[in-house]
Design an enzyme around this catalytic site. Structure first.
Site, short mmCIF file in Angstrom:
data_model
loop_
_atom_site.label_atom_id
_atom_site.label_comp_id
_atom_site.label_asym_id
_atom_site.label_seq_id
_atom_site.Cartn_x
_atom_site.Cartn_y
_atom_site.Cartn_z
N GLY A 122 23.42 41.41 57.40
CA GLY A 122 22.43 42.10 58.22
C GLY A 122 21.02 41.64 57.93
N ILE A 145 27.93 43.55 47.59
CA ILE A 145 29.06 43.98 46.78
C ILE A 145 30.34 44.01 47.61
CG2 ILE A 145 27.57 45.33 45.27
CD1 ILE A 145 28.77 47.86 46.59
N ASP A 146 30.20 44.06 48.94
CA ASP A 146 31.36 44.16 49.82
C ASP A 146 32.14 42.85 49.92
OD1 ASP A 146 30.27 46.70 50.41
OD2 ASP A 146 29.03 45.81 51.98
N GLU A 241 35.96 53.54 50.76
CA GLU A 241 35.16 54.55 51.47
C GLU A 241 35.33 54.51 52.98
OE1 GLU A 241 31.02 53.83 50.69
OE2 GLU A 241 31.07 51.78 51.50
N HIS A 283 26.94 54.69 43.91
CA HIS A 283 25.99 53.63 43.56
C HIS A 283 26.14 53.12 42.13
CE1 HIS A 283 24.21 54.99 47.31
NE2 HIS A 283 23.58 53.84 47.33
N GLN A 285 28.39 51.35 41.37
CA GLN A 285 28.90 50.00 41.60
C GLN A 285 27.79 49.01 41.90
OE1 GLN A 285 32.73 50.72 44.24
NE2 GLN A 285 31.30 52.44 44.28
N ARG A 286 26.61 49.49 42.23
CA ARG A 286 25.49 48.60 42.54
C ARG A 286 24.65 48.29 41.31
NH1 ARG A 286 24.59 47.42 47.64
NH2 ARG A 286 25.44 48.71 49.32
#
Length: 369
Positions: A122, A145-146, A241, A283, A285-286
């Site tokens: 994006g 992260i995806d 998610e 978050h 995970q970030r």
């Protein structure tokens, strides 16, 4: 136009959600540009939002800043933003306005010869549009992260996110076994199930639910009952998610995924005779210390991005494929979305271990030669 040009100063910015490894990428860009080519490097703060400010929010980046601590730090020293598209910037009255020219003017005021942008699909799409409109020489570095950018096998931040989720399963398993519980771990990943799949395999999950494979609560219950009949007193479930709830509806709040773990838990409590707990990593995970692989990929991506600038090869995204660094046109990079291959090697490996995806596909037994 491509081709070597006289470079004196470049800018670097981070855009979109933060993740582990961004500071390693900024470090690599700074070292390669300053030491390798003698260029001045400006770090643009808060992504494109920093270019809207007057004066523009930017700072000089030198190798002295990177004494070793930032390499190991999560987040981004430049700050970032994942809202406020400059082509449709929200106003207080609910309308939007085009502020793209302000971003372009802000960039030009810095006297830069090229821009390196670190972002997901994006962010790359927006910044490329700005670059085309403003005649900005641009190179992009993928981070998400995806891990859903199709042109690259790995993006900055993904490995650390998987590590965090796997570590969570490592910590949940002893408690699950001690209390005879079903543990549900909800992980991020946007529309792709890469984090859930990889961490579920690495963390020994019994059930992995990802958006790419439709599931039914009946098959989830069947797997839990099968574990119980085998003598197991606990179960580990990982759910992405973006998975729909047991009723087939997307679980989201204010347009953001989140809550499917609790929805699944509520449905299972009515069907199984066991205590159940839900953990939502969110978050976690970030942030945190980037894994060695994320630091490594960020370093390779950052140095290659600077080399692209030096050779005058713009409008390109750095990628990793076939065990080496490469680059492709930005348009190609953001046009290809990579979700989980439902018949790919990771799914096959998980099924071979008896992991359930909540569907009706049975374990496929191998044939002896």
């Amino acid at each position: 136009m491509d081709g070597p040009k006289d470079i004196k100063a470049i800018g670097v910015l981070t855009s979109g959600g933060d993740c582990a490894g961004l500071n390693a990428a900024i470090r690599a860009v700074t070292y390669r540009a300053a030491v390798g080519f003698g260029w001045k490097v400006l770090g643009i703060e808060q992504g494109t939002a920093g270019l809207m400010q007057r004066p523009v929010q930017a700072r000089a980046l030198t190798t002295d800043l990177f004494d070793g601590a930032l390499l190991r730090s999560g987040g981004t020293l430049l700050g970032t933003t994942n809202k406020g598209n400059p082509f449709a910037f929200p106003r207080s009255d609910g309308t939007v306005e085009d502020r793209s020219n302000e971003v372009i003017e802000g960039y030009r005021s810095l006297g830069l010869d090229a821009l390196i942008a670190i972002g997901g699909d994006g962010s790359q799409a927006i910044i490329r549009k700005l670059a085309q409109q403003g005649g900005i020489d641009l190179v992009c570095i993928p981070k998400t992260i995806d891990n859903d950018i199709g042109a690259t096998e790995v993006s900055i931040g993904y490995d650390t996110a998987v590590q965090v989720a796997s570590d969570a399963l490592d910590k949940l398993q002893p408690t699950a076994a001690s209390h005879s519980r079903i543990m549900i771990l909800e992980v991020m990943g946007r529309d792709a199930g890469h984090i859930a799949l990889a961490s579920g395999i690495a963390g020994g999950a019994d059930i992995i639910l990802i958006p790419e494979i439709p599931y039914s609560i009946d098959h989830v219950v069947q797997k839990i009952e099968a574990l119980r009949q085998s003598g197991r007193n606990f179960a580990l479930i990982v759910v992405a998610e973006a998975c729909p709830g047991p009723d087939g509806k997307v679980v989201a709040r204010e347009g953001r995924y989140g809550g499917v773990g609790h929805a699944l838990g509520e449905a299972l409590e009515k069907r199984v005779d066991a205590e159940l707990r839900v953990t939502v990593l969110g978050h976690l995970q970030r942030g945190g210390q980037p894994s060695p692989r994320d630091r490594l990929m960020a370093t390779v991506f950052g140095t290659h991005a600077v080399d692209l600038v030096a050779s005058g090869r713009f409008d390109r995204t750095v990628v990793w494929r076939n065990r080496q660094v490469d680059d492709v046109p930005i348009e190609e990079a953001i046009a290809t979305y990579a979700n989980v291959a439902v018949d790919g090697p990771l799914v096959r490996a998980a099924r071979a271990l008896g992991v359930s995806f909540g569907d009706a596909v049975p374990v496929v037994l191998g044939e002896a030669e």
